[in-house]
Design an enzyme around this catalytic site. Sequence first.
Site, PDB file in Angstrom:
ATOM      1  N   THR A 164      32.910 -54.491 -27.449  1.00  0.00           N
ATOM      2  CA  THR A 164      32.706 -54.906 -26.226  1.00  0.00           C
ATOM      3  C   THR A 164      33.619 -56.047 -25.766  1.00  0.00           C
ATOM      4  O   THR A 164      34.117 -56.768 -26.632  1.00  0.00           O
ATOM      5  CB  THR A 164      31.094 -55.384 -26.055  1.00  0.00           C
ATOM      6  OG1 THR A 164      30.128 -54.569 -26.428  1.00  0.00           O
ATOM      7  CG2 THR A 164      31.026 -55.846 -24.502  1.00  0.00           C
ATOM      8  N   ASP A 195      23.204 -53.896 -24.565  1.00  0.00           N
ATOM      9  CA  ASP A 195      22.740 -55.153 -24.132  1.00  0.00           C
ATOM     10  C   ASP A 195      23.735 -55.579 -22.744  1.00  0.00           C
ATOM     11  O   ASP A 195      23.552 -56.108 -22.051  1.00  0.00           O
ATOM     12  CB  ASP A 195      23.001 -56.262 -25.030  1.00  0.00           C
ATOM     13  CG  ASP A 195      24.413 -56.464 -25.833  1.00  0.00           C
ATOM     14  OD1 ASP A 195      25.032 -55.296 -25.884  1.00  0.00           O
ATOM     15  OD2 ASP A 195      24.498 -57.461 -26.001  1.00  0.00           O
ATOM     16  N   THR A 215      28.254 -59.677 -28.347  1.00  0.00           N
ATOM     17  CA  THR A 215      28.829 -58.391 -28.919  1.00  0.00           C
ATOM     18  C   THR A 215      28.092 -57.868 -30.103  1.00  0.00           C
ATOM     19  O   THR A 215      27.357 -58.752 -30.801  1.00  0.00           O
ATOM     20  CB  THR A 215      30.159 -58.458 -29.215  1.00  0.00           C
ATOM     21  OG1 THR A 215      30.494 -59.325 -30.291  1.00  0.00           O
ATOM     22  CG2 THR A 215      30.879 -58.974 -27.960  1.00  0.00           C
TER      23      THR A 215
END
Length: 308
Positions: A164, A195, A215
């Site tokens: 991410t 998330d 992350t």
Amino acid sequence: MLLTNYEGRPGVGLARAVLEKGGPALDAVEAGIRAAEEDESVRSVGRGGTPDILGRMQSDAAIMDGDTLGAGAVGALSGFLHAITVARRVMEKLPHVMLVGDGAARFAREVRAEPAELLTAKARSAYEAWMEKYVPVEVRAAIDQASLAEYAWTAGRTLRNKGTVVLLARDVRGSIAAGASTSGWANRYPGRLGDSPIIGAGIYADSRFGACGCTHVGEMAIRAGTARSVVLYMKTGMSVQEACQEALRDIGDLRGGFLGPLVVHAIDVYGNPCVLANEDVGEDMDYFYWREDMAEPERRRALVIRPD
Ligand code: ASP
């Protein structure tokens, strides 16, 4: 100042330029993340990212304005290059915070977001090779009717290429913003959201206290409400370091479900950084930090702590 993880490397210069010109933290976050979304060498975000187990590319992204606690997010968005910009438009134009799937794509068209094919030849061959190795031919042949749950676990266990981009920024006025964008776990179960688009799990920003972005295994950050917890712990008077440690203690208390690495990136109200991980994930836990009094951004590595 800005803090971004290794995946955010293509956007460090752009985000810094916005802040150096006195621009808003939100603009720096968006500009930096857009660069990662465009860059094929970032193998977990935007173009060049990883598909789900059906081979479909979908993006998750979120952005948060720490001055107003305004936030926007998109989940499972298909067909657009800059999920972060669509998330920002959700925040600016809708009474909602999050759009997913077809509705997110519809809105992306409405705000004239740039359409794009995100699946590269390289990502497609990595996907096909994994499918051939782990998913029996008869399952692949009838994949729309097949039971796929066990392969979601296999993907979690066999693939390290989760990833991410997270970017936290504080501008000269003291406004703080946070953002994240990802293509999610490689070969995940269809419809899985991590998330990154969940405000309070993957990102959180409050200009009075600081910001956080996570992350790696997003399921854990969702279960523990990690990004919001870090900011809340700072509100109670903890330093940024203590707040991250406490949040990793919460992560260490999780039982059952899929457990693995989580990297927590945070800044306090002054822009002091802390990046901690519960496991060593090598280069994946490197980050870039830049403050107005530093000549160049510094590449640093997260500390690994194993909470007692
Ligand atoms: N946190 C992301 C997710 O769960 C993936 C990652 O950062 O590795 O989708």
